[in-house]
Each structure stands twice: as C-alpha cells, then as structure tokens.
Design a protein around this motif. Sequence first.
Motif, PDB file in Angstrom:
ATOM      1  N   VAL A  63       0.566  -1.020  -0.388  1.00 26.52           N
ATOM      2  CA  VAL A  63       0.308  -0.239   0.080  1.00 26.52           C
ATOM      3  C   VAL A  63       0.495   0.909  -0.174  1.00 26.52           C
ATOM      4  O   VAL A  63       1.402   1.108   1.083  1.00 26.52           O
ATOM      5  CB  VAL A  63      -1.006  -0.009   1.240  1.00 26.52           C
ATOM      6  N   LEU A  64       0.706   1.937  -0.897  1.00 21.84           N
ATOM      7  CA  LEU A  64       1.097   3.193  -1.082  1.00 21.84           C
ATOM      8  C   LEU A  64       0.534   4.448  -1.426  1.00 21.84           C
ATOM      9  O   LEU A  64      -0.621   4.722  -1.646  1.00 21.84           O
ATOM     10  CB  LEU A  64       2.363   2.892  -2.045  1.00 21.84           C
ATOM     11  N   PRO A  65       1.259   5.821  -0.702  1.00 15.43           N
ATOM     12  CA  PRO A  65       0.245   7.180  -0.946  1.00 15.43           C
ATOM     13  C   PRO A  65       0.006   7.264  -2.384  1.00 15.43           C
ATOM     14  O   PRO A  65       0.934   6.929  -3.215  1.00 15.43           O
ATOM     15  CB  PRO A  65       1.489   8.410  -0.684  1.00 15.43           C
ATOM     16  N   GLY A  66      -1.341   7.536  -2.764  1.00 19.52           N
ATOM     17  CA  GLY A  66      -1.813   7.891  -4.069  1.00 19.52           C
ATOM     18  C   GLY A  66      -1.166   8.827  -4.562  1.00 19.52           C
ATOM     19  O   GLY A  66      -0.731   9.668  -4.237  1.00 19.52           O
ATOM     20  N   PRO A  67      -1.522   9.329  -6.027  1.00 16.82           N
ATOM     21  CA  PRO A  67      -0.766  10.071  -6.627  1.00 16.82           C
ATOM     22  C   PRO A  67      -1.182  11.791  -5.983  1.00 16.82           C
ATOM     23  O   PRO A  67      -0.181  12.440  -5.857  1.00 16.82           O
ATOM     24  CB  PRO A  67      -1.219  10.164  -7.832  1.00 16.82           C
ATOM     25  N   ASP A  68      -2.278  11.879  -5.071  1.00 16.50           N
ATOM     26  CA  ASP A  68      -2.404  13.330  -5.200  1.00 16.50           C
ATOM     27  C   ASP A  68      -2.255  13.372  -3.271  1.00 16.50           C
ATOM     28  O   ASP A  68      -1.920  14.054  -2.735  1.00 16.50           O
ATOM     29  CB  ASP A  68      -3.879  13.895  -4.573  1.00 16.50           C
ATOM     30  N   GLY A  69      -1.591  12.112  -2.838  1.00 17.89           N
ATOM     31  CA  GLY A  69      -0.552  12.187  -1.568  1.00 17.89           C
ATOM     32  C   GLY A  69      -1.895  11.356  -0.352  1.00 17.89           C
ATOM     33  O   GLY A  69      -1.045  11.681   0.892  1.00 17.89           O
ATOM     34  N   SER A  70      -2.373  11.895  -0.455  1.00 18.71           N
ATOM     35  CA  SER A  70      -3.753  11.884   0.864  1.00 18.71           C
ATOM     36  C   SER A  70      -4.873  10.641   0.048  1.00 18.71           C
ATOM     37  O   SER A  70      -4.380   9.879   1.726  1.00 18.71           O
ATOM     38  CB  SER A  70      -4.764  12.814   0.471  1.00 18.71           C
ATOM     39  N   ASN A  71      -4.924   9.909  -0.412  1.00 16.79           N
ATOM     40  CA  ASN A  71      -5.457   8.330  -0.527  1.00 16.79           C
ATOM     41  C   ASN A  71      -4.699   7.473  -0.568  1.00 16.79           C
ATOM     42  O   ASN A  71      -3.801   6.995  -1.881  1.00 16.79           O
ATOM     43  CB  ASN A  71      -7.056   8.111  -1.346  1.00 16.79           C
ATOM     44  N   PRO A  72      -4.294   6.286  -0.104  1.00  9.49           N
ATOM     45  CA  PRO A  72      -3.422   4.830  -0.516  1.00  9.49           C
ATOM     46  C   PRO A  72      -4.619   4.320  -1.209  1.00  9.49           C
ATOM     47  O   PRO A  72      -5.492   4.709  -1.904  1.00  9.49           O
ATOM     48  CB  PRO A  72      -3.536   4.270   1.291  1.00  9.49           C
ATOM     49  N   VAL A  73      -3.512   3.631  -2.075  1.00 10.97           N
ATOM     50  CA  VAL A  73      -3.893   2.673  -3.014  1.00 10.97           C
ATOM     51  C   VAL A  73      -3.282   1.712  -2.634  1.00 10.97           C
ATOM     52  O   VAL A  73      -1.724   1.624  -2.222  1.00 10.97           O
ATOM     53  CB  VAL A  73      -2.974   3.188  -3.948  1.00 10.97           C
ATOM     54  N   ALA A  74      -3.946   0.755  -2.594  1.00 12.67           N
ATOM     55  CA  ALA A  74      -3.690  -1.212  -2.910  1.00 12.67           C
ATOM     56  C   ALA A  74      -3.385  -1.400  -3.751  1.00 12.67           C
ATOM     57  O   ALA A  74      -3.710  -1.487  -5.065  1.00 12.67           O
ATOM     58  CB  ALA A  74      -4.713  -2.213  -2.291  1.00 12.67           C
ATOM     59  N   TYR A  75      -1.795  -1.926  -4.295  1.00 12.66           N
ATOM     60  CA  TYR A  75      -1.370  -2.793  -4.983  1.00 12.66           C
ATOM     61  C   TYR A  75      -1.511  -4.318  -4.729  1.00 12.66           C
ATOM     62  O   TYR A  75      -0.917  -4.996  -4.322  1.00 12.66           O
ATOM     63  CB  TYR A  75       0.760  -2.659  -5.663  1.00 12.66           C
ATOM     64  N   MET A  76      -2.282  -5.012  -6.044  1.00 10.18           N
ATOM     65  CA  MET A  76      -2.316  -6.107  -5.933  1.00 10.18           C
ATOM     66  C   MET A  76      -1.609  -7.157  -6.955  1.00 10.18           C
ATOM     67  O   MET A  76      -2.394  -6.519  -7.513  1.00 10.18           O
ATOM     68  CB  MET A  76      -4.287  -6.608  -5.085  1.00 10.18           C
ATOM     69  N   LYS A  77      -1.982  -8.272  -6.843  1.00  3.25           N
ATOM     70  CA  LYS A  77      -1.698  -9.882  -7.891  1.00  3.25           C
ATOM     71  C   LYS A  77      -2.241 -11.279  -7.634  1.00  3.25           C
ATOM     72  O   LYS A  77      -2.522 -10.969  -6.233  1.00  3.25           O
ATOM     73  CB  LYS A  77       0.213  -9.582  -7.214  1.00  3.25           C
ATOM     74  N   ARG A  78      -2.652 -11.145  -8.884  1.00  4.38           N
ATOM     75  CA  ARG A  78      -3.290 -13.048  -8.344  1.00  4.38           C
ATOM     76  C   ARG A  78      -2.531 -13.972  -9.400  1.00  4.38           C
ATOM     77  O   ARG A  78      -2.085 -12.805 -10.913  1.00  4.38           O
ATOM     78  CB  ARG A  78      -4.990 -12.781  -8.234  1.00  4.38           C
ATOM     79  N   PRO A  79      -2.885 -14.917  -9.570  1.00  5.60           N
ATOM     80  CA  PRO A  79      -2.176 -16.224 -10.362  1.00  5.60           C
ATOM     81  C   PRO A  79      -2.899 -16.059 -11.655  1.00  5.60           C
ATOM     82  O   PRO A  79      -3.737 -15.532 -11.524  1.00  5.60           O
ATOM     83  CB  PRO A  79      -1.842 -17.005 -10.373  1.00  5.60           C
ATOM     84  N   LYS A  80      -2.537 -15.855 -12.969  1.00  7.30           N
ATOM     85  CA  LYS A  80      -2.952 -15.323 -13.998  1.00  7.30           C
ATOM     86  C   LYS A  80      -3.886 -16.506 -14.972  1.00  7.30           C
ATOM     87  O   LYS A  80      -3.174 -17.777 -14.964  1.00  7.30           O
ATOM     88  CB  LYS A  80      -2.533 -14.728 -15.677  1.00  7.30           C
ATOM     89  N   ASN A  81      -5.474 -16.570 -15.398  1.00 10.15           N
ATOM     90  CA  ASN A  81      -5.759 -18.178 -15.550  1.00 10.15           C
ATOM     91  C   ASN A  81      -5.363 -17.970 -16.842  1.00 10.15           C
ATOM     92  O   ASN A  81      -5.840 -17.361 -17.690  1.00 10.15           O
ATOM     93  CB  ASN A  81      -7.463 -18.120 -15.325  1.00 10.15           C
ATOM     94  N   ASP A  82      -4.616 -18.179 -17.532  1.00  9.07           N
ATOM     95  CA  ASP A  82      -4.806 -18.829 -19.317  1.00  9.07           C
ATOM     96  C   ASP A  82      -5.593 -19.323 -19.565  1.00  9.07           C
ATOM     97  O   ASP A  82      -6.550 -19.833 -19.584  1.00  9.07           O
ATOM     98  CB  ASP A  82      -3.873 -19.761 -19.429  1.00  9.07           C
TER      99      ASP A  82
END
Length: 52
Positions: A33-52
């Motif tokens: 989780v990192l600060p968003g582009p505006d510096g106030s709202n956090p942004v979650a970065y997520m991943k999951r295995p890709k289904n082919d």
Amino acid sequence: MTKWEYVTVPLLVHNTKAILDNWGLDGWELVTVLPGPDGSNPVAYMKRPKND
C-alpha cells in the motif's frame, strides 16, 4: 513459471478492511500500500495468478 496479473485499488481510510477483504475473496493478494498520486488517499497494489 507462474504468470501474474496486477491491479491497483484506491482505498478509503474509513473502509480499508472491507475493501481488502472483498478483493481477497476474489483471489487477489496484497503486495503493498502506497500513498496515491494526490498524496492523501492510499492505493493498494495486488496480484493473483493469471488464468490462461
């Protein structure tokens, strides 16, 4: 080799747990989780295995 797909999710501070729980139910794993582009709202970065 595992292939991954990624998503970024804006988080609302008063509802963070519910947002993360919902994405987790769909198989998304929280990476960071990192600060968003505006510096106030956090942004979650997520991943999951890709289904082919």
